[in-house]
Motif scaffolding. Structure first.
Motif, PDB file in Angstrom:
ATOM      1  N   UNK A 289       0.825  -1.215   0.000  1.00 45.50           N
ATOM      2  CA  UNK A 289       0.000   0.000   0.000  1.00 45.50           C
ATOM      3  C   UNK A 289       0.857   1.262   0.000  1.00 45.50           C
ATOM      4  N   UNK A 290       1.895   1.287   0.808  1.00 51.50           N
ATOM      5  CA  UNK A 290       2.785   2.455   0.853  1.00 51.50           C
ATOM      6  C   UNK A 290       3.489   2.638  -0.489  1.00 51.50           C
ATOM      7  N   UNK A 291       3.998   1.548  -1.037  1.00 48.91           N
ATOM      8  CA  UNK A 291       4.659   1.613  -2.344  1.00 48.91           C
ATOM      9  C   UNK A 291       3.689   2.082  -3.418  1.00 48.91           C
ATOM     10  N   UNK A 292       2.454   1.621  -3.362  1.00 47.75           N
ATOM     11  CA  UNK A 292       1.451   2.013  -4.350  1.00 47.75           C
ATOM     12  C   UNK A 292       1.150   3.502  -4.284  1.00 47.75           C
ATOM     13  N   UNK A 293       1.067   4.036  -3.078  1.00 45.46           N
ATOM     14  CA  UNK A 293       0.821   5.478  -2.927  1.00 45.46           C
ATOM     15  C   UNK A 293       1.991   6.276  -3.506  1.00 45.46           C
ATOM     16  N   UNK A 294       3.205   5.874  -3.164  1.00 45.62           N
ATOM     17  CA  UNK A 294       4.393   6.574  -3.654  1.00 45.62           C
ATOM     18  C   UNK A 294       4.469   6.503  -5.184  1.00 45.62           C
ATOM     19  N   UNK A 295       4.232   5.330  -5.737  1.00 41.63           N
ATOM     20  CA  UNK A 295       4.324   5.174  -7.201  1.00 41.63           C
ATOM     21  C   UNK A 295       3.180   5.886  -7.929  1.00 41.63           C
ATOM     22  N   UNK A 296       1.994   5.931  -7.319  1.00 39.16           N
ATOM     23  CA  UNK A 296       0.892   6.680  -7.913  1.00 39.16           C
ATOM     24  C   UNK A 296       1.256   8.155  -7.977  1.00 39.16           C
ATOM     25  N   UNK A 297       1.766   8.671  -6.872  1.00 38.65           N
ATOM     26  CA  UNK A 297       2.180  10.074  -6.821  1.00 38.65           C
ATOM     27  C   UNK A 297       3.282  10.348  -7.853  1.00 38.65           C
ATOM     28  N   UNK A 298       4.277   9.475  -7.922  1.00 39.27           N
ATOM     29  CA  UNK A 298       5.378   9.654  -8.871  1.00 39.27           C
ATOM     30  C   UNK A 298       4.872   9.596 -10.311  1.00 39.27           C
ATOM     31  N   UNK A 299       3.944   8.681 -10.594  1.00 41.67           N
ATOM     32  CA  UNK A 299       3.380   8.592 -11.938  1.00 41.67           C
ATOM     33  C   UNK A 299       2.632   9.848 -12.332  1.00 41.67           C
ATOM     34  N   UNK A 300       1.862  10.404 -11.389  1.00 45.25           N
ATOM     35  CA  UNK A 300       1.144  11.657 -11.656  1.00 45.25           C
ATOM     36  C   UNK A 300       2.139  12.788 -11.893  1.00 45.25           C
ATOM     37  N   UNK A 301       3.175  12.865 -11.065  1.00 43.27           N
ATOM     38  CA  UNK A 301       4.181  13.921 -11.223  1.00 43.27           C
ATOM     39  C   UNK A 301       4.893  13.822 -12.580  1.00 43.27           C
ATOM     40  N   UNK A 302       5.242  12.604 -12.989  1.00 43.73           N
ATOM     41  CA  UNK A 302       5.895  12.427 -14.292  1.00 43.73           C
ATOM     42  C   UNK A 302       4.945  12.745 -15.434  1.00 43.73           C
ATOM     43  N   UNK A 303       3.685  12.368 -15.294  1.00 41.92           N
ATOM     44  CA  UNK A 303       2.696  12.669 -16.332  1.00 41.92           C
ATOM     45  C   UNK A 303       2.539  14.183 -16.484  1.00 41.92           C
ATOM     46  N   UNK A 304       2.487  14.891 -15.363  1.00 37.77           N
ATOM     47  CA  UNK A 304       2.359  16.349 -15.419  1.00 37.77           C
ATOM     48  C   UNK A 304       3.618  17.012 -15.986  1.00 37.77           C
ATOM     49  N   UNK A 305       4.779  16.456 -15.649  1.00 36.75           N
ATOM     50  CA  UNK A 305       6.048  17.025 -16.115  1.00 36.75           C
ATOM     51  C   UNK A 305       6.265  16.827 -17.612  1.00 36.75           C
ATOM     52  N   UNK A 306       5.594  15.860 -18.206  1.00 35.53           N
ATOM     53  CA  UNK A 306       5.819  15.552 -19.623  1.00 35.53           C
ATOM     54  C   UNK A 306       4.617  15.889 -20.504  1.00 35.53           C
ATOM     55  N   UNK A 307       3.767  16.799 -20.030  1.00 34.24           N
ATOM     56  CA  UNK A 307       2.545  17.137 -20.768  1.00 34.24           C
ATOM     57  C   UNK A 307       2.850  17.587 -22.191  1.00 34.24           C
ATOM     58  N   UNK A 308       3.861  18.384 -22.397  1.00 27.62           N
ATOM     59  CA  UNK A 308       4.144  18.917 -23.736  1.00 27.62           C
ATOM     60  C   UNK A 308       4.953  18.002 -24.639  1.00 27.62           C
ATOM     61  N   UNK A 309       5.460  16.903 -24.113  1.00 28.77           N
ATOM     62  CA  UNK A 309       6.314  16.017 -24.911  1.00 28.77           C
ATOM     63  C   UNK A 309       5.476  15.002 -25.691  1.00 28.77           C
ATOM     64  N   UNK A 310       5.889  14.759 -26.910  1.00 27.31           N
ATOM     65  CA  UNK A 310       5.194  13.780 -27.746  1.00 27.31           C
ATOM     66  C   UNK A 310       6.190  12.726 -28.227  1.00 27.31           C
ATOM     67  N   UNK A 311       5.693  11.527 -28.427  1.00 29.43           N
ATOM     68  CA  UNK A 311       6.556  10.462 -28.947  1.00 29.43           C
ATOM     69  C   UNK A 311       6.924  10.803 -30.390  1.00 29.43           C
ATOM     70  N   UNK A 312       8.130  10.438 -30.828  1.00 30.55           N
ATOM     71  CA  UNK A 312       8.609  10.873 -32.142  1.00 30.55           C
ATOM     72  C   UNK A 312       7.823  10.323 -33.336  1.00 30.55           C
ATOM     73  N   UNK A 313       7.448   9.080 -33.318  1.00 29.11           N
ATOM     74  CA  UNK A 313       6.828   8.476 -34.503  1.00 29.11           C
ATOM     75  C   UNK A 313       5.312   8.638 -34.528  1.00 29.11           C
ATOM     76  N   UNK A 314       4.664   8.353 -33.407  1.00 22.28           N
ATOM     77  CA  UNK A 314       3.208   8.363 -33.373  1.00 22.28           C
ATOM     78  C   UNK A 314       2.631   9.704 -32.948  1.00 22.28           C
ATOM     79  N   UNK A 315       3.450  10.530 -32.321  1.00 21.48           N
ATOM     80  CA  UNK A 315       2.972  11.823 -31.864  1.00 21.48           C
ATOM     81  C   UNK A 315       2.045  11.739 -30.664  1.00 21.48           C
ATOM     82  N   UNK A 316       2.137  10.650 -29.896  1.00 19.27           N
ATOM     83  CA  UNK A 316       1.310  10.459 -28.708  1.00 19.27           C
ATOM     84  C   UNK A 316       1.983  11.170 -27.536  1.00 19.27           C
ATOM     85  N   UNK A 317       1.186  11.820 -26.714  1.00 19.86           N
ATOM     86  CA  UNK A 317       1.729  12.492 -25.540  1.00 19.86           C
ATOM     87  C   UNK A 317       2.379  11.468 -24.612  1.00 19.86           C
TER      88      UNK A 317
END
Length: 186
Positions: A112-140
């Motif tokens: 449970x503790x690991x899940x909370x930490x990883x959920x938070x980290x995933x949200x932070x990384x998702x927010x930090x990479x909002x403007x980045x797109x993958x090179x071939x498909x152009x997916x955020x």
């Protein structure tokens, strides 16, 4: 005393007792199944375009990778719901009921503790990479990190639900043995 071995098609006791949990687990199964199907189709499309038509599509491989990541994390939530994650219980099998409960309580706390930490980290990384797109498909690329957040959030939710269900359940909890059978705890 043992029950028949559960299969992924059979809802467990928690799913049978809660319509909301049943809908959540069914949704996870459907999303994971669709992600697997999409991954298969994308890989077949890539192979066909590359080797049959000699004109590879650049976006299919990248999109298949993104879909595979979502498949893995959504499936992790489903596996947590069904208590199917791999565990090493050589020591736990030799303990008494009270000791098993302590060890299982510690293990679920770590999850449970690991899940909370990883959920938070995933949200932070998702927010930090909002403007980045993958090179071939152009997916955020935020979608990639959002899969981490969603997957670990599902693991957390199912961990809490399973724990609360076990604590509320009367009688002895059912524990999986090393041979896959489910029976009453000693």
């Amino acid at each position: 005393m043992t029950d028949e071995l559960m299969t992924p098609d059979q809802p467990d006791e928690l799913e049978k007792s809660s319509r909301l949990v049943f809908v959540l687990v069914t949704t996870e199964r459907v999303v994971a199944s669709l992600a697997l199907l999409v991954t298969l189709v994308l890989v077949l499309l890539q192979v066909t375009s590359r080797y049959v038509f000699q004109a590879p599509l650049s976006w299919t491989e990248e999109t298949a990778r993104f879909t595979l990541v979502w498949l893995a994390f959504v499936s992790a939530g489903f596996v947590m719901a069904r208590r199917g994650h791999i565990s090493v219980d050589l020591l736990v099998d030799k303990l008494g009921l009270k000791s098993k409960r302590v060890v299982n309580g510690f293990a679920i706390s770590v999850v449970l503790i690991t899940s909370v930490v990883m959920t938070w980290a995933g949200v932070q990384l998702a927010l930090a990479t909002v403007g980045l797109k993958s090179p071939a498909a152009g997916i955020s690329t935020s979608l990639l990190y959002l899969a981490v957040a969603v997957g670990f959030l599902l693991i957390f939710v199912h961990g809490v639900l399973n724990t609360v269900f076990d604590l509320r359940r009367r009688g002895k909890p059912k524990l999986k043995s090393t041979d896959g059978e489910i029976g009453e705890a000693a």
